[in-house]
Design a protein around this motif. Structure first.
Motif, short mmCIF file in Angstrom:
data_model
loop_
_atom_site.label_atom_id
_atom_site.label_comp_id
_atom_site.label_asym_id
_atom_site.label_seq_id
_atom_site.Cartn_x
_atom_site.Cartn_y
_atom_site.Cartn_z
N THR A 50 0.83 -1.21 0.00
CA THR A 50 0.00 0.00 0.00
C THR A 50 0.86 1.25 0.00
OG1 THR A 50 -1.73 -1.18 1.21
CG2 THR A 50 -1.82 1.24 1.23
N ARG A 51 1.94 1.24 0.82
CA ARG A 51 2.82 2.41 0.86
C ARG A 51 3.51 2.63 -0.49
NH1 ARG A 51 3.79 0.70 6.33
NH2 ARG A 51 5.55 -0.60 5.69
N GLU A 52 3.90 1.56 -1.16
CA GLU A 52 4.55 1.71 -2.46
C GLU A 52 3.59 2.29 -3.49
OE1 GLU A 52 6.11 -2.04 -3.59
OE2 GLU A 52 7.74 -2.00 -2.12
N ARG A 53 2.33 1.82 -3.46
CA ARG A 53 1.34 2.38 -4.38
C ARG A 53 1.10 3.86 -4.10
NH1 ARG A 53 -1.39 -2.50 -3.28
NH2 ARG A 53 -2.84 -1.37 -1.90
N TYR A 54 1.09 4.23 -2.82
CA TYR A 54 0.87 5.63 -2.44
C TYR A 54 2.00 6.51 -2.98
CZ TYR A 54 0.81 9.83 0.40
OH TYR A 54 0.82 11.14 0.80
N PHE A 55 3.24 6.12 -2.76
CA PHE A 55 4.37 6.95 -3.20
C PHE A 55 4.46 6.99 -4.72
CE2 PHE A 55 6.08 5.95 1.14
CZ PHE A 55 5.99 7.25 1.62
N ALA A 82 2.91 17.15 -9.93
CA ALA A 82 2.89 18.41 -10.68
C ALA A 82 1.51 19.02 -10.79
CB ALA A 82 3.46 18.18 -12.07
N GLY A 83 0.46 18.27 -10.43
CA GLY A 83 -0.86 18.83 -10.66
C GLY A 83 -1.92 18.40 -9.68
N ASN A 84 -2.63 17.33 -10.03
CA ASN A 84 -3.92 17.07 -9.41
C ASN A 84 -3.85 16.62 -7.96
OD1 ASN A 84 -5.14 17.69 -11.82
ND2 ASN A 84 -5.03 15.58 -12.57
N ASP A 85 -2.77 15.97 -7.55
CA ASP A 85 -2.74 15.43 -6.20
C ASP A 85 -2.75 16.53 -5.14
OD1 ASP A 85 -2.28 13.16 -4.27
OD2 ASP A 85 -0.49 14.35 -3.87
N ALA A 86 -2.11 17.63 -5.47
CA ALA A 86 -2.02 18.72 -4.49
C ALA A 86 -3.25 19.60 -4.46
CB ALA A 86 -0.79 19.56 -4.77
N ALA A 87 -4.21 19.33 -5.33
CA ALA A 87 -5.37 20.21 -5.42
C ALA A 87 -6.17 20.24 -4.13
CB ALA A 87 -6.26 19.78 -6.58
N GLY A 88 -6.27 19.10 -3.47
CA GLY A 88 -7.01 19.08 -2.22
C GLY A 88 -6.35 19.94 -1.15
N ARG A 89 -5.01 19.77 -0.98
CA ARG A 89 -4.31 20.58 -0.01
C ARG A 89 -4.29 22.05 -0.41
NH1 ARG A 89 -0.25 19.71 3.46
NH2 ARG A 89 -0.32 22.00 3.56
N GLU A 90 -4.26 22.29 -1.71
CA GLU A 90 -4.19 23.66 -2.20
C GLU A 90 -5.36 24.48 -1.68
OE1 GLU A 90 -4.96 25.43 -6.51
OE2 GLU A 90 -3.20 24.16 -6.41
N GLY A 91 -6.50 23.86 -1.54
CA GLY A 91 -7.66 24.59 -1.09
C GLY A 91 -7.72 24.77 0.41
N GLU A 92 -6.79 24.18 1.17
CA GLU A 92 -6.85 24.24 2.61
C GLU A 92 -5.78 25.14 3.22
OE1 GLU A 92 -9.32 22.95 4.12
OE2 GLU A 92 -10.10 22.00 2.33
N VAL A 103 2.97 20.37 -1.51
CA VAL A 103 3.04 19.58 -0.28
C VAL A 103 3.89 18.34 -0.53
CG1 VAL A 103 1.72 18.36 1.45
CG2 VAL A 103 0.76 20.38 0.35
N PRO A 104 4.95 18.13 0.22
CA PRO A 104 5.84 17.00 -0.04
C PRO A 104 5.32 15.71 0.58
CG PRO A 104 6.66 18.29 1.79
CD PRO A 104 5.42 18.98 1.31
N ALA A 105 5.78 14.63 0.04
CA ALA A 105 5.57 13.35 0.69
C ALA A 105 6.44 13.29 1.93
CB ALA A 105 5.94 12.21 -0.27
N PRO A 106 6.06 12.51 2.92
CA PRO A 106 6.81 12.50 4.17
C PRO A 106 8.27 12.13 3.99
CG PRO A 106 4.69 11.45 4.45
CD PRO A 106 4.83 11.72 3.01
N SER A 107 8.59 11.29 3.00
CA SER A 107 9.95 10.82 2.86
C SER A 107 10.80 11.73 1.99
CB SER A 107 9.95 9.42 2.21
OG SER A 107 9.33 9.50 0.94
N THR A 108 10.19 12.81 1.44
CA THR A 108 10.92 13.69 0.54
C THR A 108 11.63 14.77 1.34
OG1 THR A 108 9.18 13.34 -1.05
CG2 THR A 108 10.73 15.12 -1.51
N PRO A 109 12.91 15.03 1.12
CA PRO A 109 13.61 16.08 1.85
C PRO A 109 13.07 17.46 1.50
CG PRO A 109 14.98 15.25 0.07
CD PRO A 109 13.80 14.35 0.14
N ARG A 110 13.09 18.37 2.47
CA ARG A 110 12.53 19.70 2.26
C ARG A 110 13.65 20.69 1.93
NH1 ARG A 110 8.64 19.40 7.58
NH2 ARG A 110 6.98 18.18 6.63
#
Length: 672
Positions: free
Chosen positions: A215-220, A228-238, A314-321
């Motif tokens: 499940t984690r592999e599918r998520y990442f 680059a686009g659609n995944d961040a749309a939810g967070r973008e509105g918050e 918004v980064p994934a938890p494992s991505t360096p900032r």
């Protein structure tokens, strides 16, 4: 005071003066002919909300240039020529175009809480005025483009932050504020953004820890594919953030830019914000790279086109900032005297070059570019006649609204007490009882309340006279009353109002039904004079500015013992055939009576505004009455002495000397 009440007072007044109408020559171009073409919602709002059928010259010029992405401008135009709409309309045109592009690409309206632009005003009163105009303009568009005010009084930073975080999502927000209030709001935005990121990241990490490896592999894998686009749309509105793309740039407006930039504190705040948040091309990150701004730095997010690199993703938890890319910025430096500040011009050229935006100079510098019906007049008088002349000028137009400008608030307080005493009793000397104040030492709430009362005051030209008493039979037989009505000796008070103010009210305020500006103390700079007189004669309407210049006249004719005719030539037949009786009682003083340095002051003003000398009509002498009132009232006398001391102090940190000397100040305020 609520925002709805503020809007009602500022825009939807119940009465407008019937004799007021825009000068047709001040309107240049029909909205339908503006290029590039305006959105139909813009045209509807301008015609049906603001009742303008045409654009003014400065509006036509800015719409041609500033609606283009990547264009900035130094906008200089006369006061009252429509500069507020000149920068609000390009902002709205850019936003609505971006909204339509987003809908076409995603088949849904944009839903975010992003800040798309910011308007800095030097004063809270001007910020509130800009907010009301912007909100009424934005309400007519099909997209939810919001204007938010942060002024520390009507809307405090904590309440603004709560509204930004919990309010309805939409196309984005334009923030209207002062640099001082923005300094208080920015830490709240940083803290809210950091807390929001941390809470979401912690929750996401906890949920992922409960899942199996597949499940984690599918998520990442999905995050990487859609970063680059659609995944961040939810967070973008918050999340509340400053945001732009290369196709929809963040817009920064400095209203009354020369005043704002010449203040070290306000200049530092604006420069720090721009430096911290502007886009730096050399730091650009891939779309899937995590973006978290360091302390004091924020990424932004808003409406975006498909495939845009998003600042603040918004980064994934494992991505360096790493550091964010900032926002693409365009600028508008607006004012009536912006060209007088070399520091501002140098900064505008430098920051536009750093931000990759093209700087244009959009200037209307002469009356030929904009129709003006403003008459600039001055009165030179002997010092003891200064206060009587001012009272007489007020009484000549007792059913009008007046601005009276001061350089020092102590002088203002003295005049306020004197006017209050003069308008009392059955036989008042001042016929305008409504007197309001506005100066730097007042609390913000009191200042706004006083300004709103003056703004919404209804000044009717027709006076409400009491029905006159009918004549009795005996009076009708008396020849003295055969000509008509019996006089009762009462004074009909005017329905006008007076606003006593310092230069805090000289910048940008739009009070439509004011006709007269008086300068109790001569302005220390030409720029201050230009802004003061801009409170009247707006949008090509008529207006008058009267500059009162007291002096110590030393001629033999001025040695008459006060107002009485001791040694007077009043009854000299030869003299009376050549001079007016009023001039014999109070001999006329002209600009030639002024010292050379004062004459050069008048010459400097006349180079920027056509000045003409004004002859005050004859009036009943009231100097002795005023002197007696001041001397016999302990509070007024004490205020007069304090004011006289203040009038002699240098202005502008000692760079400019005061018009008044100690002797002149005492003769002016104590009439002796």
């Amino acid at each position: 005071m609520s925002l709805s009440a503020l809007a009602a007072k500022r825009v939807r007044r119940t009465w407008e003066p019937e004799e007021k109408s825009w000068h047709d020559d001040a309107l240049e171009l029909p909205w339908e002919e503006v290029q590039p073409p305006l959105h139909k919602a813009s045209v509807f709002a301008l015609k049906n909300v603001f009742f303008f059928s045409h654009a003014t010259p400065v509006q036509a010029l800015t719409l041609k240039v500033l609606t283009q992405n990547g264009s900035s401008g130094v906008v200089e135009a006369p006061t009252g020529s429509g500069k507020t709409l000149a920068f609000l309309l390009p902002i709205m045109e850019r936003c609505v175009r971006a909204c339509e592009a987003y809908v076409e690409a995603h088949q849904r309206p944009p839903l975010s809480r992003n800040i798309l632009g910011i308007i800095f005003s030097p004063s809270r009163t001007l910020a509130e005025q800009t907010f009301v105009v912007g909100r009424n303009l934005a309400a007519r568009y099909p997209f939810n483009i919001q204007f938010v005010l942060c002024d520390g009084v009507v809307q405090k930073p904590a309440a603004v932050m709560q509204h930004l975080r919990r309010g309805a999502r939409g196309a984005g927000t334009v923030l209207v504020t002062t640099p001082k209030d923005f300094e208080e709001l920015l830490p709240l935005m940083r803290g809210a953004d950091s807390a929001s990121r941390d809470s979401v990241d912690d929750e996401r990490a906890a949920l992922l820890a409960q899942q199996d490896e597949a499940t984690r592999e599918r998520y990442f894998a999905r995050r990487k594919k859609t970063a680059a686009g659609n995944d961040a749309a939810g967070r973008e509105g918050e999340t509340v953030r400053f945001y732009s793309t290369a196709e929809c740039r963040f817009f920064v407006v400095m209203d009354e830019a020369d005043l704002l930039y010449n203040s070290p504190d306000m200049r530092q705040t604006v420069e720090a914000f721009v430096e911290m948040h502007r886009h730096r091309g050399e730091q650009r990150q891939p779309a899937e790279t995590a973006v978290k701004p360091p302390k004091g730095k924020k990424g932004g997010s808003s409406r975006k086109n498909a495939g845009e690199v998003k600042a603040g993703a918004v980064p994934a938890p494992s991505t360096p900032r790493t550091h964010g890319t900032g926002v693409f910025m365009d600028f508008a430096f607006v004012g009536a005297t912006v060209a007088t500040s070399p520091l501002l011009r140098d900064y505008a050229e430098r920051v536009c070059a750093e931000c990759g935006t093209t700087l244009h100079t959009l200037a209307l510098r002469s009356n030929d570019d904009f129709i003006s019906q403003l008459s600039n007049r001055y009165v030179v008088c002997d010092a003891p006649n200064f206060l009587p002349y001012l009272v007489q000028l007020m009484n000549l137009h007792a059913s009008k609204k007046h601005f009276v400008f001061f350089n020092n608030f102590r002088v203002l307080l003295f005049v306020q007490r004197l006017f209050a005493a003069l308008s009392e009793g059955k036989r008042p000397l001042l016929y305008i009882p409504k007197v309001y104040m506005m100066y730097e030492g007042m609390t913000e709430g009191t200042r706004i309340d006083q300004y709103n009362k003056f703004l919404t005051h209804v000044s009717r030209t027709e006076e409400k006279r009491k029905p006159k008493k009918a004549l009795s039979d005996a009076e009708k037989k008396n020849q003295i009353f055969s000509g008509g009505w019996k006089r009762d000796g009462t004074v009909n008070m005017g329905t006008g109002a007076i606003l006593l103010c310092t230069d805090i009210a000289a910048f940008g305020l739009d009070v439509r039904d004011v006709d007269y500006v008086y300068h109790f103390e001569p302005p220390s700079t030409v720029q201050s004079y230009i802004h003061r007189v801009g409170r009247v004669g707006r949008m090509g309407m008529k207006g008058s500015s009267i500059l009162l210049l007291p002096c110590n006249a030393e001629s033999d004719s001025m040695q008459i013992s006060r107002e009485r005719k001791t040694g007077s030539t009043r009854f000299n037949t030869v003299t009376n055939t050549k001079n007016l009786t009023s001039e014999l009682q109070a001999p006329r003083v002209t600009s030639k009576s002024l010292p050379e340095e004062r004459q050069s002051y008048l010459q400097e003003l006349s180079e920027h505004s056509a000045l003409e000398e004004y002859n005050i009509p004859p009036f009943a002498p009231i100097t002795s009455t005023l002197r007696s009132m001041i001397m016999n009232d302990e509070r007024i006398l004490k205020a007069a002495k304090r004011a006289a001391i203040s009038m002699c102090e240098p202005t502008h940190n000692g760079e400019e000397s005061s018009w008044f000397t100690p002797k002149l100040a005492m003769r002016t305020l104590l009439l002796d």
